[in-house]
Each structure stands twice: as structure tokens, then as C-alpha cells.
Design a protein around this motif. Structure first.
Motif, PDB file in Angstrom:
ATOM      1  N   CYS A 192       0.803  -1.225   0.000  1.00 21.92           N
ATOM      2  CA  CYS A 192       0.000   0.000   0.000  1.00 21.92           C
ATOM      3  C   CYS A 192       0.838   1.279   0.000  1.00 21.92           C
ATOM      4  N   SER A 208      -6.267   5.906   4.286  1.00 20.72           N
ATOM      5  CA  SER A 208      -7.590   5.422   4.047  1.00 20.72           C
ATOM      6  C   SER A 208      -8.477   5.782   5.232  1.00 20.72           C
ATOM      7  N   HIS A 234     -11.954   7.878  -0.729  1.00 23.35           N
ATOM      8  CA  HIS A 234     -11.757   6.435  -0.900  1.00 23.35           C
ATOM      9  C   HIS A 234     -12.347   5.777   0.344  1.00 23.35           C
ATOM     10  N   PRO A 277     -13.473   2.406   1.891  1.00 22.12           N
ATOM     11  CA  PRO A 277     -13.521   0.942   1.774  1.00 22.12           C
ATOM     12  C   PRO A 277     -14.829   0.377   2.333  1.00 22.12           C
ATOM     13  N   GLN A 335     -15.981  -3.058   1.535  1.00 24.91           N
ATOM     14  CA  GLN A 335     -15.670  -4.494   1.705  1.00 24.91           C
ATOM     15  C   GLN A 335     -16.799  -5.422   1.267  1.00 24.91           C
ATOM     16  N   THR A 368     -14.306   6.136  -4.502  1.00 26.86           N
ATOM     17  CA  THR A 368     -13.707   4.838  -4.811  1.00 26.86           C
ATOM     18  C   THR A 368     -13.772   3.965  -3.559  1.00 26.86           C
ATOM     19  N   THR A 369     -13.495   2.674  -3.734  1.00 29.21           N
ATOM     20  CA  THR A 369     -13.657   1.775  -2.589  1.00 29.21           C
ATOM     21  C   THR A 369     -12.743   0.553  -2.681  1.00 29.21           C
ATOM     22  N   ASP A 370     -12.712  -0.225  -1.593  1.00 32.23           N
ATOM     23  CA  ASP A 370     -12.092  -1.559  -1.581  1.00 32.23           C
ATOM     24  C   ASP A 370     -13.213  -2.565  -1.318  1.00 32.23           C
ATOM     25  N   ALA A 373     -12.815   0.779  -8.099  1.00 32.42           N
ATOM     26  CA  ALA A 373     -12.750  -0.036  -6.871  1.00 32.42           C
ATOM     27  C   ALA A 373     -11.576  -0.992  -6.955  1.00 32.42           C
ATOM     28  N   PHE A 374     -10.928  -1.200  -5.819  1.00 39.63           N
ATOM     29  CA  PHE A 374      -9.924  -2.259  -5.725  1.00 39.63           C
ATOM     30  C   PHE A 374     -10.666  -3.491  -5.230  1.00 39.63           C
ATOM     31  N   PHE A 387     -10.563  -7.405  -4.099  1.00 45.02           N
ATOM     32  CA  PHE A 387      -9.606  -8.394  -3.584  1.00 45.02           C
ATOM     33  C   PHE A 387     -10.317  -9.720  -3.357  1.00 45.02           C
TER      34      PHE A 387
END
Ligand code: SAM
Length: 478
Positions: free
Chosen positions: A37, A271, A296, A298, A300, A336-338, A366-367, A369
């Protein structure tokens, strides 16, 4: 401020080739490769700057470096495997030809595995944990002076949160960077059930406002125009140290103090945690013009059942409420988000709630994972671990939705005028200059070095994949 003694006693003595380097007394060159990161990038930069201040030079690649450090990430298993694989290659290829090269691990994986790394990879000389980055230069000096053979230092150290402060600003003597990251805190107290960070970075520790402001002022005096405040959960900044004042959290008080700095044009932070978006922070967007329209956040998962199992501390409804308030405060807000897919027990219905949340919020990007079980985290022992194929399939489906929304958002910019801060030549095509909109979209244009650091208006003429292309806007002075 020395912590407990590092683990050094039972390692073999210094190899003769290393002593030779020390006798030559030529300052060695260093190459740092970073995984993970922005906090890791920032830690590497600070270590590099500390080494440069001691006379070390920065090697352009690992092939010529006297010291090679891998700054590691533990958030997913793939990142750990990459760093271990890289070290094996370095030991086999670089060390074989240049036995005097010093090899080291730093950061999160160094912290969580410690001495085991040397047991597994005996070519490794140095293992530096997340509270010991600032000791790297001293340990290297000791290794080169023949005082130490190997070092493992992963102890906790009070005050270490204030040691990530030196900057390279492009590593050149001319200090060209116009953007900089400033680490405001270390550690995390949230204990999301999937996350290894509280174990690798420790509990939350915040720097003081005057200390952070002094670092920001110094950066601005060196030409920096945009500062990103960094932390695992920045919105938790100073919670235990600074009381709420006039309804404002410690983080908002910090934003106000940084906002006062003359010459600073833009403030970002990352973040945050969704639950940190109280009304004081939303309201700060309305009255602090340097705070850019970019969040940003997150999320999830879009499923309340998953959010609860993840120990996130908010519901889907609360998350959507925050986005709505932010967009009401600043209609141009880039969001934006994770997102994690394939968390233990995630059903098709849970995953569809994530898809529907992505469509409802319309994230700019968005990231995504695939859930990766991490050592000692509660989720790794939860029932309902999903097969890799399910994670892959959900990952692909979600990315399709994210890319489709992103393409639509970016295409809508064509024909519009945007304000950018020009950061420098594009990495992919140095013939073009690159800047960012306030909502954090990358814009490329035909420009030159003289544009660096300027706030410019561009007219967007084309949209690519998460990139905009523009021309300087002609201002009619009639
Ligand atoms: N501050 C962020 C937050 O609010 O959660 C955490 C930053 S974390 C270093 C970056 C992202 O990595 C997380 O937001 C999460 O999406 C992802 N991540 C963390 N642990 C993970 C795991 N075990 N498997 C997959 N992704 C993970």
C-alpha cells in the motif's frame, strides 16, 4: 530512543567480502523494492531519505546495489509469496556474483515472521519490523563496519509513529515533486476479522498536530502543492489523545490546521473508515476549499451479514447514507472503494448484494480483492471457506460491473472542463504530462516541464480506461 536490543547474538560472524567493503570505506548504494500500500511506499521513501542523509546513494536497480531491501506486505498471501520468491532469486542470482551484497526484509512480513525469515532464507542479513524503519541506517552501518553479522529487530518502540518524516521528493537534488504523502499515525484498532494489519503494525498511535503541520510546512516550502495525509484508518487520528473540540474530532482539527498552510493548494487523505465520517467531517468538506472532492471509502461488502462477520462496524444503509451526505456536500465527489469477494460464508445472495451496492453507489473505481486467509486472524478459522474458483468467478463478475460504471463515468467527462494539478511527465509516456482532477482522475495532455506544479484548466477530449485526455482550455478574456 532505543527499544529492546535486536536479536543479533547467535548469528555467525561477518563474511570476509563484507569486511572488505567496510575497509574500502566507500559509501554503499541502496535499492528498495516496495510491495503493497501507499503506507509502505511512504515508509520506503523515508528509509531511503534517511540513508541518503547518511551518505548512501540510491542505486537505479538491484543489479548494481550494495544493499537490497524488500519492503513487504502481509495483507494477502500472494504479496508475501512474491517477496519471498524475489528474495530467493536475489540470493541465487545477485549474491552468487556479488557475495558482499546485503539483503534485507523490512515492513509487515518482516514484522510478522521475524527470525523465521532468516531460518528459511539464510542469505538474508537484515529483518526490520514496522516500528524500526528508522534504525535501518544504523544497522547497515554496523553490518558494513563489521560490528554485526545479521540483525532481526521487530520490537515495539514508543514514539516510532513520529519517525517516518524524511522525504526524497523525487530523489533528485532539485526537489521536483509537487505532491507528497505525510504519515500521521501508525497502527489500527479496528480488528476487522480478515485483516492482519493490527498484528503487523500494532495499535493506533498518532503524531501531534504541530509535528505534522511542521512537516507539511517544510514540504510546501520545497514546492509541494498537494499533501495526502496517510494512516491505516486516518479518520481515527488522535482519538485517544485529543478531545473533541466544538463538535470537531481530532482528525477534523488536524485538517483545519493543515488547511491554514499558505501555498498548499490541495489536501487528500487515505484510508478513512466509513464510521469515521461523522457530520463534522462531512461539514469540513463544505468549508475547507483545499480539501478536494475525493473519498476512498472501503466498503468491503454490500451484505449486512458479511459486514457483521467482518467486524466492520457499519451497515449497508449507514454506508449509503454517508455517500449521500458526501455527495450532497460536494456534488462532484469522486468515490472509490475496496471490496473483498469470497469472504468465508459469502453466499451467492450476499455477493449479489455487493454487486447491487456497486451499481447503486456508482463507484468511480474499486480495488477488488479475493479473500486471502491470514495467520491468526479470526476469519481464517471461520467455517465456509470458499474454493478459489468461486473467488475468481466473483472477482471477474464484480470487475465487469466496476469497469462498466467507470467507463461510463469517465466518458461523461468528454467535452467538459476540469481543473488539474500537473504532477510531471506521464510514467507510461514521458512525452505527455500528467495531472489529477480534484476528484482524483488522471488526465494526460501535451505539455512540458514548465507546466509542472501548475493548477490548469483542461478541456477533456477523450476518455480511456480510467484515464482522461485533454487540451489546455482557452479562456475567453472578452
Ligand atoms: N483502512 C482500510 C479499511 O478501512 O479497511 C484498510 C486498508 S487495507 C491495508 C487495504 C485493503 O486490503 C482492505 O481495504 C481490504 O479490502 C483488503 N484486505 C485486507 N485484508 C485482506 C484479506 N485477508 N484478504 C483480501 N483482501 C484483504
Amino acid at each position: 530512543m532505543r527499544g529492546p536490543q535486536p536479536e543479533i547474538s547467535d548469528f555467525p560472524t561477518l563474511p570476509p567480502s563484507r569486511k572488505f567493503t567496510a575497509i574500502l570505506s566507500v559509501m554503499p548504494s541502496v535499492y528498495i523494492k516496495t510491495y503493497g500500500c501507499q503506507m509502505n511506499e511512504r515508509d520506503s521513501e523515508a528509509v531511503a531519505a534517511q540513508l541518503v542523509a547518511k551518505g548512501y546513494s540510491l542505486a537505479p536497480s538491484e543489479s548494481t546495489a550494495d544493499v537490497i531491501l524488500l519492503n513487504t506486505c502481509s495483507v494477502r498471501d500472494a504479496a508475501e509469496q512474491k517477496a519471498v520468491g524475489k528474495m530467493q532469486t536475489l540470493a541465487a542470482e545477485v549474491r552468487r556474483h556479488r557475495p558482499g551484497v546485503v539483503l534485507g526484509f523490512m515492513g509487515c512480513m518482516a514484522q510478522s515472521r521475524g527470525r523465521q525469515l532468516i531460518d528459511k532464507l539464510p542469505d538474508v542479513d537484515l529483518v526490520i519490523g514496522t516500528q524500526k524503519f528508522h534504525r535501518t541506517a544504523d544497522y547497515l552501518d554496523d553490518i558494513f563496519a563489521g560490528k554485526l553479522a545479521k540483525v532481526v529487530d521487530v520490537a515495539a518502540e514508543a514514539g516510532s509513529e513520529a519517525t517516518i518524516r524524511e522525504h526524497l521528493l523525487n530523489g533528485s537534488a532539485t526537489d521536483k515533486s509537487v505532491t507528497a504523502f505525510v504519515s500521521i499515525m501508525q497502527g489500527c484498532n479496528q480488528y476487522c476479522t480478515f485483516c492482519i494489519v493490527p498484528y503487523t503494525r500494532g495499535g493506533e498511535r498518532s503524531r501531534s498536530i504541530p509535528d505534522i503541520v511542521a512537516e507539511c510546512r517544510e514540504l510546501v516550502s520545497r514546492g509541494v502543492k498537494e499533501i495526502t495525509l496517510l494512516g491505516q484508518i486516518v479518520t481515527s487520528y488522535g482519538k485517544r489523545d485529543l478531545p473533541v473540540n466544538d463538535g470537531k474530532s481530532a482528525f477534523v482539527q488536524l485538517l483545519e490546521a493543515v488547511h491554514e498552510i499558505d501555498g498548499l493548494e490541495r489536501i487528500r487523505f487515505t484510508s478513512p473508515h466509513p464510521k469515521g465520517y461523522g457530520d463534522d467531517l462531512v461539514e469540513a468538506y463544505c468549508r475547507l476549499p483545499k480539501l478536494v472532492e475525493s473519498a476512498h471509502l472501503p466498503v468491503q461488502s454490500g451484505s449486512d451479514r458479511m459486514l457483521k462477520l467482518m467486524h466492520r462496524g457499519y451497515t449497508r444503509e449507514r454506508y449509503l447514507g454517508i455517500i449521500e451526505k458526501l455527495r450532497r456536500a460536494r456534488p462532484q465527489m469522486g468515490v472509490t472503494t475496496d471490496i473483498i469477494v469470497g469472504f468465508p460464508g459469502e453466499t451467492e445472495a450476499d455477493f449479489e448484494e455487493t454487486l447491487s451496492l456497486a451499481r447503486q453507489v456508482e463507484f468511480d473505481n474499486a480495488f477488488v480483492f479475493k479473500y486471502s486467509p491470514r495467520k491468526d486472524t479470526p476469519a481464517a478459522a471461520m467455517p465456509g471457506q470458499l474454493p478459489q474458483e468461486v473467488k475468481e468467478e466473483r472477482n471477474a463478475r464484480l470487475l465487469e460491473v466496476i469497469n462498466e460504471i467507470g467507463a461510463r463515468h469517465y466518458a461523461a467527462y468528454v467535452g467538459r472542463q476540469v481543473e488539474i494539478l500537473v504532477e510531471g511527465p506521464s510514467k507510461r509516456n514521458p512525452a505527455r504530462m500528467m495531472g489529477r482532477t480534484r476528484s482524483n482522475k488522471i488526465v494526460l495532455f501535451e505539455g512540458s516541464e514548465r507546466h509542472r506544479g501548475q493548477i490548469m484548466d483542461l478541456k477533456i477530449n477523450r476518455a480511456g480506461s480510467f484515464t482522461l485526455y485533454g487540451d489546455p482550455a482557452i479562456i475567453n478574456m472578452e
